[in-house]
Design a protein around this motif. Structure first.
Motif, PDB file in Angstrom:
ATOM      1  N   TRP A 127      32.331 -22.034  28.098  1.00 41.62           N
ATOM      2  CA  TRP A 127      31.012 -22.698  27.594  1.00 41.62           C
ATOM      3  C   TRP A 127      29.708 -22.448  27.636  1.00 41.62           C
ATOM      4  O   TRP A 127      28.637 -22.885  27.230  1.00 41.62           O
ATOM      5  N   LEU A 128      29.335 -21.282  28.505  1.00 42.90           N
ATOM      6  CA  LEU A 128      28.192 -20.752  28.787  1.00 42.90           C
ATOM      7  C   LEU A 128      27.428 -20.656  27.670  1.00 42.90           C
ATOM      8  O   LEU A 128      26.200 -20.810  27.188  1.00 42.90           O
ATOM      9  N   ASP A 129      27.846 -20.023  26.593  1.00 43.56           N
ATOM     10  CA  ASP A 129      26.968 -19.473  25.104  1.00 43.56           C
ATOM     11  C   ASP A 129      27.366 -20.503  24.102  1.00 43.56           C
ATOM     12  O   ASP A 129      26.752 -20.080  23.197  1.00 43.56           O
ATOM     13  N   GLU A 134      27.198 -27.856  19.691  1.00 40.51           N
ATOM     14  CA  GLU A 134      28.507 -27.512  19.105  1.00 40.51           C
ATOM     15  C   GLU A 134      29.519 -28.319  20.172  1.00 40.51           C
ATOM     16  O   GLU A 134      30.663 -28.783  19.703  1.00 40.51           O
ATOM     17  N   LEU A 135      28.912 -28.405  21.483  1.00 38.46           N
ATOM     18  CA  LEU A 135      29.807 -29.124  22.229  1.00 38.46           C
ATOM     19  C   LEU A 135      30.040 -30.822  21.759  1.00 38.46           C
ATOM     20  O   LEU A 135      30.933 -31.385  21.820  1.00 38.46           O
ATOM     21  N   LYS A 136      28.814 -31.148  21.204  1.00 45.87           N
ATOM     22  CA  LYS A 136      28.721 -32.538  20.676  1.00 45.87           C
ATOM     23  C   LYS A 136      29.666 -32.675  19.439  1.00 45.87           C
ATOM     24  O   LYS A 136      30.277 -33.699  19.163  1.00 45.87           O
ATOM     25  N   THR A 137      29.586 -31.480  18.687  1.00 44.29           N
ATOM     26  CA  THR A 137      30.767 -31.457  17.599  1.00 44.29           C
ATOM     27  C   THR A 137      32.014 -31.816  18.033  1.00 44.29           C
ATOM     28  O   THR A 137      33.103 -32.304  17.446  1.00 44.29           O
ATOM     29  N   LEU A 138      32.635 -30.915  19.109  1.00 44.05           N
ATOM     30  CA  LEU A 138      33.986 -31.128  19.493  1.00 44.05           C
ATOM     31  C   LEU A 138      33.961 -32.668  20.003  1.00 44.05           C
ATOM     32  O   LEU A 138      35.236 -33.112  19.697  1.00 44.05           O
ATOM     33  N   ALA A 139      32.928 -33.233  20.620  1.00 42.19           N
ATOM     34  CA  ALA A 139      33.340 -34.609  20.983  1.00 42.19           C
ATOM     35  C   ALA A 139      33.375 -35.599  19.809  1.00 42.19           C
ATOM     36  O   ALA A 139      34.299 -36.514  19.599  1.00 42.19           O
ATOM     37  N   ASP A 140      32.549 -35.148  18.559  1.00 38.80           N
ATOM     38  CA  ASP A 140      32.541 -36.025  17.583  1.00 38.80           C
ATOM     39  C   ASP A 140      34.135 -35.965  16.673  1.00 38.80           C
ATOM     40  O   ASP A 140      34.583 -36.701  16.145  1.00 38.80           O
ATOM     41  N   LEU A 146      38.934 -32.353  28.631  1.00 39.31           N
ATOM     42  CA  LEU A 146      38.878 -30.977  29.002  1.00 39.31           C
ATOM     43  C   LEU A 146      39.476 -30.888  30.439  1.00 39.31           C
ATOM     44  O   LEU A 146      38.978 -31.545  31.499  1.00 39.31           O
ATOM     45  N   TYR A 147      40.522 -30.200  30.773  1.00 37.35           N
ATOM     46  CA  TYR A 147      41.136 -29.689  31.727  1.00 37.35           C
ATOM     47  C   TYR A 147      40.563 -28.482  32.158  1.00 37.35           C
ATOM     48  O   TYR A 147      40.667 -27.176  31.594  1.00 37.35           O
ATOM     49  N   LEU A 148      39.970 -28.240  33.372  1.00 34.05           N
ATOM     50  CA  LEU A 148      39.119 -27.339  33.993  1.00 34.05           C
ATOM     51  C   LEU A 148      39.742 -26.602  35.282  1.00 34.05           C
ATOM     52  O   LEU A 148      39.989 -27.449  36.243  1.00 34.05           O
ATOM     53  N   GLY A 149      39.870 -25.308  35.196  1.00 33.17           N
ATOM     54  CA  GLY A 149      40.659 -24.895  36.332  1.00 33.17           C
ATOM     55  C   GLY A 149      39.526 -24.506  37.571  1.00 33.17           C
ATOM     56  O   GLY A 149      38.761 -23.356  37.658  1.00 33.17           O
ATOM     57  N   ILE A 150      39.077 -25.575  38.211  1.00 25.48           N
ATOM     58  CA  ILE A 150      37.925 -25.560  39.457  1.00 25.48           C
ATOM     59  C   ILE A 150      38.695 -24.881  40.590  1.00 25.48           C
ATOM     60  O   ILE A 150      38.092 -24.011  41.028  1.00 25.48           O
ATOM     61  N   GLU A 151      39.944 -25.216  41.049  1.00 28.75           N
ATOM     62  CA  GLU A 151      40.622 -24.418  42.095  1.00 28.75           C
ATOM     63  C   GLU A 151      40.261 -24.749  43.439  1.00 28.75           C
ATOM     64  O   GLU A 151      41.072 -25.393  44.392  1.00 28.75           O
ATOM     65  N   SER A 152      38.869 -24.550  43.811  1.00 28.14           N
ATOM     66  CA  SER A 152      38.402 -24.614  45.171  1.00 28.14           C
ATOM     67  C   SER A 152      36.840 -24.897  45.248  1.00 28.14           C
ATOM     68  O   SER A 152      36.039 -24.734  44.133  1.00 28.14           O
ATOM     69  N   GLY A 153      36.356 -25.585  46.158  1.00 27.97           N
ATOM     70  CA  GLY A 153      35.190 -25.600  46.178  1.00 27.97           C
ATOM     71  C   GLY A 153      34.141 -24.673  47.075  1.00 27.97           C
ATOM     72  O   GLY A 153      33.259 -24.945  47.678  1.00 27.97           O
ATOM     73  N   LEU A 154      34.947 -23.603  47.232  1.00 27.39           N
ATOM     74  CA  LEU A 154      34.232 -22.534  48.031  1.00 27.39           C
ATOM     75  C   LEU A 154      34.207 -21.205  47.370  1.00 27.39           C
ATOM     76  O   LEU A 154      35.018 -20.797  46.599  1.00 27.39           O
ATOM     77  N   ASP A 155      32.648 -20.826  47.362  1.00 23.52           N
ATOM     78  CA  ASP A 155      32.676 -19.572  46.358  1.00 23.52           C
ATOM     79  C   ASP A 155      33.459 -18.267  46.582  1.00 23.52           C
ATOM     80  O   ASP A 155      33.705 -17.668  45.872  1.00 23.52           O
ATOM     81  N   ALA A 175      28.078 -30.469  33.687  1.00 26.44           N
ATOM     82  CA  ALA A 175      26.906 -31.475  33.463  1.00 26.44           C
ATOM     83  C   ALA A 175      26.732 -31.724  31.903  1.00 26.44           C
ATOM     84  O   ALA A 175      26.455 -32.448  31.162  1.00 26.44           O
ATOM     85  N   ARG A 176      26.505 -30.267  31.417  1.00 24.53           N
ATOM     86  CA  ARG A 176      26.420 -30.261  29.688  1.00 24.53           C
ATOM     87  C   ARG A 176      27.453 -30.878  29.015  1.00 24.53           C
ATOM     88  O   ARG A 176      27.272 -31.683  28.249  1.00 24.53           O
ATOM     89  N   MET A 177      28.775 -30.797  29.564  1.00 27.44           N
ATOM     90  CA  MET A 177      29.915 -31.237  28.957  1.00 27.44           C
ATOM     91  C   MET A 177      29.850 -32.607  28.820  1.00 27.44           C
ATOM     92  O   MET A 177      29.898 -33.503  27.923  1.00 27.44           O
ATOM     93  N   GLN A 178      29.562 -33.360  30.098  1.00 24.25           N
ATOM     94  CA  GLN A 178      29.379 -34.850  30.281  1.00 24.25           C
ATOM     95  C   GLN A 178      28.305 -35.517  29.731  1.00 24.25           C
ATOM     96  O   GLN A 178      28.546 -36.561  29.348  1.00 24.25           O
ATOM     97  N   LYS A 179      27.299 -34.708  29.479  1.00 22.61           N
ATOM     98  CA  LYS A 179      25.969 -35.282  28.708  1.00 22.61           C
ATOM     99  C   LYS A 179      26.487 -35.611  27.113  1.00 22.61           C
ATOM    100  O   LYS A 179      25.743 -36.591  26.753  1.00 22.61           O
ATOM    101  N   VAL A 180      27.169 -35.001  26.547  1.00 22.08           N
ATOM    102  CA  VAL A 180      27.777 -35.263  25.118  1.00 22.08           C
ATOM    103  C   VAL A 180      28.825 -35.989  25.106  1.00 22.08           C
ATOM    104  O   VAL A 180      29.306 -36.362  23.835  1.00 22.08           O
ATOM    105  N   GLY A 181      29.407 -36.343  26.219  1.00 19.26           N
ATOM    106  CA  GLY A 181      30.612 -37.318  26.196  1.00 19.26           C
ATOM    107  C   GLY A 181      31.876 -37.064  26.346  1.00 19.26           C
ATOM    108  O   GLY A 181      32.886 -37.356  26.219  1.00 19.26           O
TER     109      GLY A 181
END
Length: 227
Positions: A127-129, A134-140, A146-155, A175-181
């Motif tokens: 989603w970086l670029d 366009e994110l709002k378009t997906l929501a619309d 969205l299922y995201l592979g977070i996996e761990s909280g350790l860098d 944060a960007r994803m959540q902002k558009v719903g």
């Protein structure tokens, strides 16, 4: 059959994978789906790559012949995987969403308050670029989760796994994803940090989830250490 809550709907814990129905006849597919429903299986899994699109088309043909069955089903489909590559472009994702809504009747009036189109196993940097509009378009279009592979909280664990993101990038993109719903669901892997780091990994991952507030957390893999 046991069921679980999926976006406010009751989905069977056993799902029917539809990857192989491309080689089945119409009568075989008819028997398969009707038997599933008789056994209480109402959750059907698809992807645009299954059978090169033929699987979705054949399932859609069944729905066209048996429209009353659609309201008894929950259908999940996925996109962006092509033969030997990925395509996360706006044009391709939008075409897949529109095809899913047309062929599989996803987002139809049977569920008037929800349009659930889930895209699984997406990378954070996918989603970086992608601009916010366009994110709002997906929501619309009805992409709600969205299922995201977070996996761990350790860098260092993310680096070891060769994930495409670090924690700061994950915070920013979510944060960007959540902002558009868009609603964020997370995959995690218990045990991935290795022997002796279970509590450290659990606490760091819990902190990440407490800050980002995913709607659902899926324990995707469990590692058993013999020593």
């Amino acid at each position: 059959m046991k069921y679980f809550n999926l976006a406010g709907m009751q989905a069977s814990r056993v799902a029917q994978g539809c990857m192989r129905i491309g080689g089945m006849t119409a009568s075989q597919i008819d028997a398969l789906i009707k038997t599933d429903l008789e056994c209480g299986i109402n959750f059907f899994d698809h992807a645009d790559i299954y059978g090169g699109g033929v699987c979705e088309e054949k399932f859609g043909a069944f729905l066209a012949e048996n429209p009353s069955y659609r309201e008894k089903m929950l259908i999940q489909t996925k996109c962006a995987i092509k033969s030997g590559s990925y395509d996360f472009s706006k044009e391709y994702i939008r075409s897949c969403v529109e095809k899913g809504r047309k062929t599989l009747k996803i987002g139809r009036v049977a569920f008037p308050d929800r349009k659930v189109l889930d895209y699984s196993d997406l990378g954070i940097l996918t989603w970086l670029d992608i601009p916010d509009e366009e994110l709002k378009t997906l929501a619309d279009l009805g992409v709600s989760r969205l299922y995201l592979g977070i996996e761990s909280g350790l860098d260092d664990v993310l680096k070891f796994m060769r994930k495409d993101h670090n924690l700061q990038q994950a915070y920013e993109q979510i944060a960007r994803m959540q902002k558009v719903g868009l609603i964020f669901n997370a995959h995690m892997m218990t045990g991935i940090a290795g022997k002796g780091r279970g509590i450290e990994n659990a606490e760091a991952t819990a902190e990440f989830f407490n800050r980002t507030k995913p709607a659902k957390i899926i324990n995707f893999s469990i590692f058993h250490h013999k020593r």
